[in-house]
Design a protein around this motif. Structure first.
Motif, PDB file in Angstrom:
ATOM      1  N   HIS A 146      41.814   7.894  10.621  1.00 38.50           N
ATOM      2  CA  HIS A 146      42.932   7.006   9.676  1.00 38.50           C
ATOM      3  C   HIS A 146      43.407   8.028   7.971  1.00 38.50           C
ATOM      4  CE1 HIS A 146      41.784   4.569   5.662  1.00 38.50           C
ATOM      5  NE2 HIS A 146      43.400   4.207   6.611  1.00 38.50           N
ATOM      6  N   GLN A 148      43.542   8.603   4.110  1.00 39.19           N
ATOM      7  CA  GLN A 148      43.402   7.907   3.099  1.00 39.19           C
ATOM      8  C   GLN A 148      44.179   7.936   2.369  1.00 39.19           C
ATOM      9  OE1 GLN A 148      39.518   9.170   2.358  1.00 39.19           O
ATOM     10  NE2 GLN A 148      38.546   8.526   3.961  1.00 39.19           N
ATOM     11  N   ASN A 150      47.413   7.480   1.608  1.00 35.47           N
ATOM     12  CA  ASN A 150      48.382   6.106   1.670  1.00 35.47           C
ATOM     13  C   ASN A 150      48.193   4.591   3.578  1.00 35.47           C
ATOM     14  OD1 ASN A 150      49.682   6.983   4.082  1.00 35.47           O
ATOM     15  ND2 ASN A 150      51.588   7.279   3.661  1.00 35.47           N
ATOM     16  N   ASP A 151      47.250   4.975   3.301  1.00 30.72           N
ATOM     17  CA  ASP A 151      46.220   3.458   4.551  1.00 30.72           C
ATOM     18  C   ASP A 151      46.785   3.490   6.160  1.00 30.72           C
ATOM     19  OD1 ASP A 151      44.341   1.708   5.174  1.00 30.72           O
ATOM     20  OD2 ASP A 151      46.002   0.803   4.672  1.00 30.72           O
TER      21      ASP A 151
END
Lengths: 215, 215
Positions: A146, A148, A150-151
């Motif tokens: 994941h 983080q 920009n998701d």
């Protein structure tokens, strides 16, 4: 040299389409692959991806980036559910059908049916291949990361089988994509046919760069 | 169709060079960029990367994959130490110099000096750009992801400034790399010049695919 200088403030002031076009094309030419998956209930799905990257050769691993807000997630959901996907190289004659696979079809619509590409199944793999593709790889899910900032999700998959036209394989294992008429993409919508300049010998600090003689 | 079928057992039996060539070229055409960095003590470094990917446009993010055992780590160490890097597109006339930047020079040797590429500094950025490159982007470190399957690192960086030839920018922000003579790469050593086929309109479920009229 008439170079423009763009700064963070310029990026902020651009409209979102301009910004998307600019940064999607900044890094250079990309691969494109159709990813075939099947949902838990058996629904076939085909998605167009510009973000397949080589992660490693031993074990053979690829990565695929999923951007939550801009890309339909059917492919990702199917991979989570069934753990299988296929990579299918896009050749010159398939460009428009491949591009159309990026349209936002509703769940329940198969991009195979919508575009006229043909699903094909191997004995070992449950996810559908694209029959028309000249380089097909069947993969299984390994892990996800994941990002983080920009998701986004980077999914890692292992290659378990490959179907490939024999004529495209060089003696040393290199795959001559130009012999498959594989295309490249840049930005969100520009398709290219790459032409080979040359293959170069392995670079060494004390040797001059030169063309490979054996290829 | 004379397609060969390769399975996991085949992959295992190949020698490591064959396997590396095969899987490095499987995914298709890649971008290539020279990454410029500087060590904490000021030593300039330039590395060749086939693994720069688009992560997002807002904020503008790129990812770079580092494979611990196959790629010299000077670039990664410098980024950890100084938080800055530059991306420099490789054009046709720079291919052999760029390839030579992948040679395993010892720490203390500048690839700029070894290859004849010229370091250039902007006012805002401490990492060196390649003067000859027609598309330069200055980036700062954001985060890293550790891919457990083969111990690789995905580094995420934010683009803070861009230097780019004005003629290559389309009205909608798209960067026409072919006007910069940017090259593409496949495998570990094969360089290509891509030729534009066409740009296509945004795909919609109920509309036919067609060429963009405004480009």
């Amino acid at each position: 040299m008439a170079a423009r200088h763009f700064k963070q403030m310029d990026f902020e002031h651009w409209d979102r389409f301009y910004r998307a076009n600019f940064f999607n094309s900044l890094g250079g030419f990309k691969s494109l692959n159709l990813l075939g998956t099947r949902s838990a209930s058996g629904q076939e799905n085909l998605g167009l991806f510009f973000s397949v990257i080589h992660i490693g050769a031993h074990p053979p691993l690829v990565g695929v980036l999923f951007r939550p807000h801009t890309v339909p997630r059917h492919t990702l959901e199917n991979i989570y559910d069934t753990k299988e996907l296929t990579l299918n190289a896009v050749s010159r004659g398939m460009v428009r059908q491949a591009h159309q696979c990026a349209a936002k079809y509703e769940r329940g619509v198969s991009e195979f049916e919508a575009t006229g590409l043909t699903p094909w199944y191997s004995k070992a793999h449950k996810a559908p291949y694209v029959k028309q593709s000249l380089l097909k790889a069947g993969c299984t899910f390994v892990e996800k990361q994941h990002i983080q900032a920009n998701d986004t999700i980077l999914l890692i998959a292992k290659i378990r089988e490959v179907y490939l036209e024999e004529k495209a394989i060089a003696q040393d294992g290199f795959i001559h994509h130009e012999q498959l008429q594989t295309v490249s993409v840049n930005g969100l919508d520009a398709y290219y046919t790459p032409k080979l300049i040359e293959r170069l010998v392995y670079p060494r600090p004390d040797a001059p760069v030169k063309k490979r003689e054996d290829d």
